[in-house]
Design a protein around this motif. Structure first.
Motif, PDB file in Angstrom:
ATOM      1  N   ALA A 199      -5.930   4.921 -17.523  1.00 23.84           N
ATOM      2  CA  ALA A 199      -6.063   6.379 -17.321  1.00 23.84           C
ATOM      3  C   ALA A 199      -5.706   6.563 -18.550  1.00 23.84           C
ATOM      4  O   ALA A 199      -4.010   7.108 -18.725  1.00 23.84           O
ATOM      5  CB  ALA A 199      -5.933   6.999 -16.498  1.00 23.84           C
ATOM      6  N   GLY A 200      -6.725   6.579 -20.042  1.00 21.86           N
ATOM      7  CA  GLY A 200      -6.397   7.526 -21.349  1.00 21.86           C
ATOM      8  C   GLY A 200      -5.404   6.190 -22.076  1.00 21.86           C
ATOM      9  O   GLY A 200      -5.738   4.660 -21.651  1.00 21.86           O
ATOM     10  N   GLU A 201      -3.854   6.706 -21.890  1.00 20.07           N
ATOM     11  CA  GLU A 201      -3.013   5.736 -22.664  1.00 20.07           C
ATOM     12  C   GLU A 201      -2.308   5.166 -21.233  1.00 20.07           C
ATOM     13  O   GLU A 201      -1.333   4.746 -21.611  1.00 20.07           O
ATOM     14  CB  GLU A 201      -2.203   6.115 -23.860  1.00 20.07           C
ATOM     15  CG  GLU A 201      -2.863   6.539 -24.766  1.00 20.07           C
ATOM     16  CD  GLU A 201      -1.787   7.801 -25.949  1.00 20.07           C
ATOM     17  OE1 GLU A 201      -0.819   7.259 -25.303  1.00 20.07           O
ATOM     18  OE2 GLU A 201      -2.055   7.815 -26.996  1.00 20.07           O
ATOM     19  N   VAL A 202      -2.362   5.450 -20.512  1.00 17.21           N
ATOM     20  CA  VAL A 202      -1.589   4.858 -19.219  1.00 17.21           C
ATOM     21  C   VAL A 202      -2.970   3.473 -18.626  1.00 17.21           C
ATOM     22  O   VAL A 202      -3.663   3.873 -18.473  1.00 17.21           O
ATOM     23  CB  VAL A 202      -1.175   5.997 -18.215  1.00 17.21           C
ATOM     24  CG1 VAL A 202      -0.806   4.984 -16.761  1.00 17.21           C
ATOM     25  CG2 VAL A 202      -0.413   7.168 -19.158  1.00 17.21           C
ATOM     26  N   GLN A 203      -1.137   2.689 -18.102  1.00 17.80           N
ATOM     27  CA  GLN A 203      -2.385   1.128 -17.296  1.00 17.80           C
ATOM     28  C   GLN A 203      -1.439   1.316 -16.159  1.00 17.80           C
ATOM     29  O   GLN A 203      -0.412   0.858 -15.944  1.00 17.80           O
ATOM     30  CB  GLN A 203      -1.995   0.356 -18.849  1.00 17.80           C
ATOM     31  CG  GLN A 203      -2.297  -0.793 -17.704  1.00 17.80           C
ATOM     32  CD  GLN A 203      -2.536  -2.294 -18.893  1.00 17.80           C
ATOM     33  OE1 GLN A 203      -3.571  -2.885 -19.670  1.00 17.80           O
ATOM     34  NE2 GLN A 203      -1.490  -3.020 -18.779  1.00 17.80           N
ATOM     35  N   LEU A 204      -2.547   0.982 -15.360  1.00 23.90           N
ATOM     36  CA  LEU A 204      -2.381   1.176 -14.083  1.00 23.90           C
ATOM     37  C   LEU A 204      -2.289  -0.714 -13.416  1.00 23.90           C
ATOM     38  O   LEU A 204      -3.154  -0.734 -14.019  1.00 23.90           O
ATOM     39  CB  LEU A 204      -2.907   1.991 -13.054  1.00 23.90           C
ATOM     40  CG  LEU A 204      -2.618   3.869 -13.595  1.00 23.90           C
ATOM     41  CD1 LEU A 204      -4.074   4.732 -12.823  1.00 23.90           C
ATOM     42  CD2 LEU A 204      -0.958   3.942 -13.361  1.00 23.90           C
ATOM     43  N   THR A 205      -1.757  -1.088 -12.749  1.00 25.56           N
ATOM     44  CA  THR A 205      -2.198  -2.198 -12.235  1.00 25.56           C
ATOM     45  C   THR A 205      -2.500  -1.969 -10.481  1.00 25.56           C
ATOM     46  O   THR A 205      -1.796  -0.706  -9.294  1.00 25.56           O
ATOM     47  CB  THR A 205      -0.542  -2.785 -11.502  1.00 25.56           C
ATOM     48  OG1 THR A 205       0.074  -3.102 -12.939  1.00 25.56           O
ATOM     49  CG2 THR A 205      -1.372  -4.713 -10.922  1.00 25.56           C
ATOM     50  N   VAL A 206      -3.682  -2.620  -9.656  1.00 24.22           N
ATOM     51  CA  VAL A 206      -4.549  -2.597  -8.634  1.00 24.22           C
ATOM     52  C   VAL A 206      -3.547  -2.920  -7.737  1.00 24.22           C
ATOM     53  O   VAL A 206      -2.780  -4.345  -7.994  1.00 24.22           O
ATOM     54  CB  VAL A 206      -5.335  -2.661  -8.922  1.00 24.22           C
ATOM     55  CG1 VAL A 206      -6.979  -2.398  -7.346  1.00 24.22           C
ATOM     56  CG2 VAL A 206      -6.808  -2.115 -10.034  1.00 24.22           C
ATOM     57  N   ALA A 207      -3.558  -2.410  -6.546  1.00 20.78           N
ATOM     58  CA  ALA A 207      -2.847  -2.810  -5.274  1.00 20.78           C
ATOM     59  C   ALA A 207      -3.667  -2.582  -4.511  1.00 20.78           C
ATOM     60  O   ALA A 207      -3.276  -1.132  -3.553  1.00 20.78           O
ATOM     61  CB  ALA A 207      -1.232  -3.095  -4.954  1.00 20.78           C
ATOM     62  N   ILE A 208      -4.345  -3.290  -3.073  1.00 18.86           N
ATOM     63  CA  ILE A 208      -5.294  -3.160  -2.625  1.00 18.86           C
ATOM     64  C   ILE A 208      -4.784  -2.696  -1.338  1.00 18.86           C
ATOM     65  O   ILE A 208      -4.039  -4.025  -0.657  1.00 18.86           O
ATOM     66  CB  ILE A 208      -6.091  -3.722  -2.083  1.00 18.86           C
ATOM     67  CG1 ILE A 208      -6.856  -3.892  -4.090  1.00 18.86           C
ATOM     68  CG2 ILE A 208      -7.125  -3.616  -0.776  1.00 18.86           C
ATOM     69  CD1 ILE A 208      -7.312  -5.084  -3.761  1.00 18.86           C
ATOM     70  N   ARG A 209      -4.091  -1.568  -0.194  1.00 21.51           N
ATOM     71  CA  ARG A 209      -3.395  -1.385   1.145  1.00 21.51           C
ATOM     72  C   ARG A 209      -3.867  -1.229   2.254  1.00 21.51           C
ATOM     73  O   ARG A 209      -5.460  -0.746   2.574  1.00 21.51           O
ATOM     74  CB  ARG A 209      -2.635  -0.280   0.532  1.00 21.51           C
ATOM     75  CG  ARG A 209      -2.287  -0.156  -0.898  1.00 21.51           C
ATOM     76  CD  ARG A 209      -0.464  -1.055  -0.358  1.00 21.51           C
ATOM     77  NE  ARG A 209       0.250  -0.738  -1.045  1.00 21.51           N
ATOM     78  CZ  ARG A 209       0.908  -1.035  -2.210  1.00 21.51           C
ATOM     79  NH1 ARG A 209       1.257  -3.115  -1.679  1.00 21.51           N
ATOM     80  NH2 ARG A 209       1.623  -1.084  -3.091  1.00 21.51           N
ATOM     81  N   GLY A 210      -4.163  -2.670   3.202  1.00 25.06           N
ATOM     82  CA  GLY A 210      -5.043  -2.619   3.731  1.00 25.06           C
ATOM     83  C   GLY A 210      -4.768  -1.007   5.188  1.00 25.06           C
ATOM     84  O   GLY A 210      -4.202  -0.186   4.571  1.00 25.06           O
ATOM     85  N   ASP A 211      -6.238  -0.750   5.314  1.00 23.61           N
ATOM     86  CA  ASP A 211      -6.234   0.484   5.982  1.00 23.61           C
ATOM     87  C   ASP A 211      -6.664   0.031   7.924  1.00 23.61           C
ATOM     88  O   ASP A 211      -7.776  -0.158   7.849  1.00 23.61           O
ATOM     89  CB  ASP A 211      -7.399   1.079   5.407  1.00 23.61           C
ATOM     90  CG  ASP A 211      -7.854   2.140   5.707  1.00 23.61           C
ATOM     91  OD1 ASP A 211      -7.116   2.228   6.957  1.00 23.61           O
ATOM     92  OD2 ASP A 211      -8.636   2.986   5.583  1.00 23.61           O
ATOM     93  N   GLY A 212      -5.447   0.388   8.685  1.00 18.44           N
ATOM     94  CA  GLY A 212      -5.973   0.391  10.030  1.00 18.44           C
ATOM     95  C   GLY A 212      -6.537  -1.552  10.130  1.00 18.44           C
ATOM     96  O   GLY A 212      -5.389  -2.139  10.025  1.00 18.44           O
TER      97      GLY A 212
END
Length: 239
Positions: A131-144
């Motif tokens: 997102a612009g200059e920011v890099q994020l690492t994805v983490a999938i969280r269980g949903d119910g």
């Protein structure tokens, strides 16, 4: 793959514990606890033979994991080059529904900045997004009752006990929409149905995943929980 004595094989052990081929040691322990509780003879609906299979499956998979770990440790590796420490990318937590279909997400940085992202379909845990200059690492969280394991989706589906025992058709709300699923007596006894190609979509080098339905005896409480999950999933998908 079967054991040397012609007993339980690795694939059967994974099916009994409802595990994907890419399970972690923590997932193995959690799956064993859940399966042992369901099959314990002292519980309503439990079965001594089923409980024995659960224990055997756990010991088989645990022993295989320990053997692989020992083999890996026995290999002499050259010292890794020393690299300067890098600051870890912030984590972007998303739901299984967003991982499957993509969509919008928000993330608040440590400095208070709020980022708004548009995510593609088929993200996996560990993927990087910017997102612009920011890099994020994805983490999938269980949903119910909806979880992601590797490329696969796992959905817990309450089913009438009669259908689990005798077989029959059920209607399931899946990420790809409503599906009519046939439950055989064997699938009902295992408590597991696989829908090929209906997991996370292929993305980059990652293959198309499957959808595993974990079948549980339906009660008034589980039916209410299932309706709540479907409403949450539909809302997340439409966002």
């Amino acid at each position: 793959m079967k054991s040397a004595g012609g007993g339980m094989g690795v694939k059967q052990a994974r099916e009994i514990l409802r595990l994907s081929p890419f399970h972690t040691p923590a997932e193995l322990r959690l799956a064993f606890r859940d399966a042992a509780k369901r099959a314990h003879p002292d519980r309503s609906g439990g079965d001594a033979e089923r409980f024995r299979q659960v224990v055997e499956a756990f010991h088989l998979l645990q022993g295989l994991a320990e053997a692989r770990a020992q083999a890996k440790d026995s290999i002499i590796q050259p010292p890794a080059p020393i690299r300067p420490a890098r600051e870890e990318a912030p984590t972007l937590a998303i739901s299984p529904a967003t991982a499957f279909a993509g969509g919008s997400a928000e993330h608040v940085l440590a400095d208070g900045r709020r980022l708004r992202l548009t995510l593609p379909a088929g993200l996996r845990t560990g993927d990087q997004v910017r997102a612009g200059e920011v890099q994020l690492t994805v983490a999938i969280r269980g949903d119910g009752d909806l979880l992601v394991r590797g490329d696969d989706l796992w959905l817990t589906v309450p089913v009438e006990p009669r259908l689990l025992a005798e077989g029959g058709r059920i209607t399931v709300e899946t990420p790809l929409g409503r599906r009519v699923v046939w439950i055989t007596k064997k699938a009902g006894a295992r408590g597991l149905v696989r829908l090929p190609g209906q997991g996370l979509p292929a993305r980059g080098r990652r293959r198309e995943g499957h959808l595993f339905l974990r079948l549980t005896p339906q009660t008034r409480t589980t039916a209410s929980a299932a309706r709540t999950l479907l409403r949450r999933f539909a809302a997340a998908w439409a966002a």
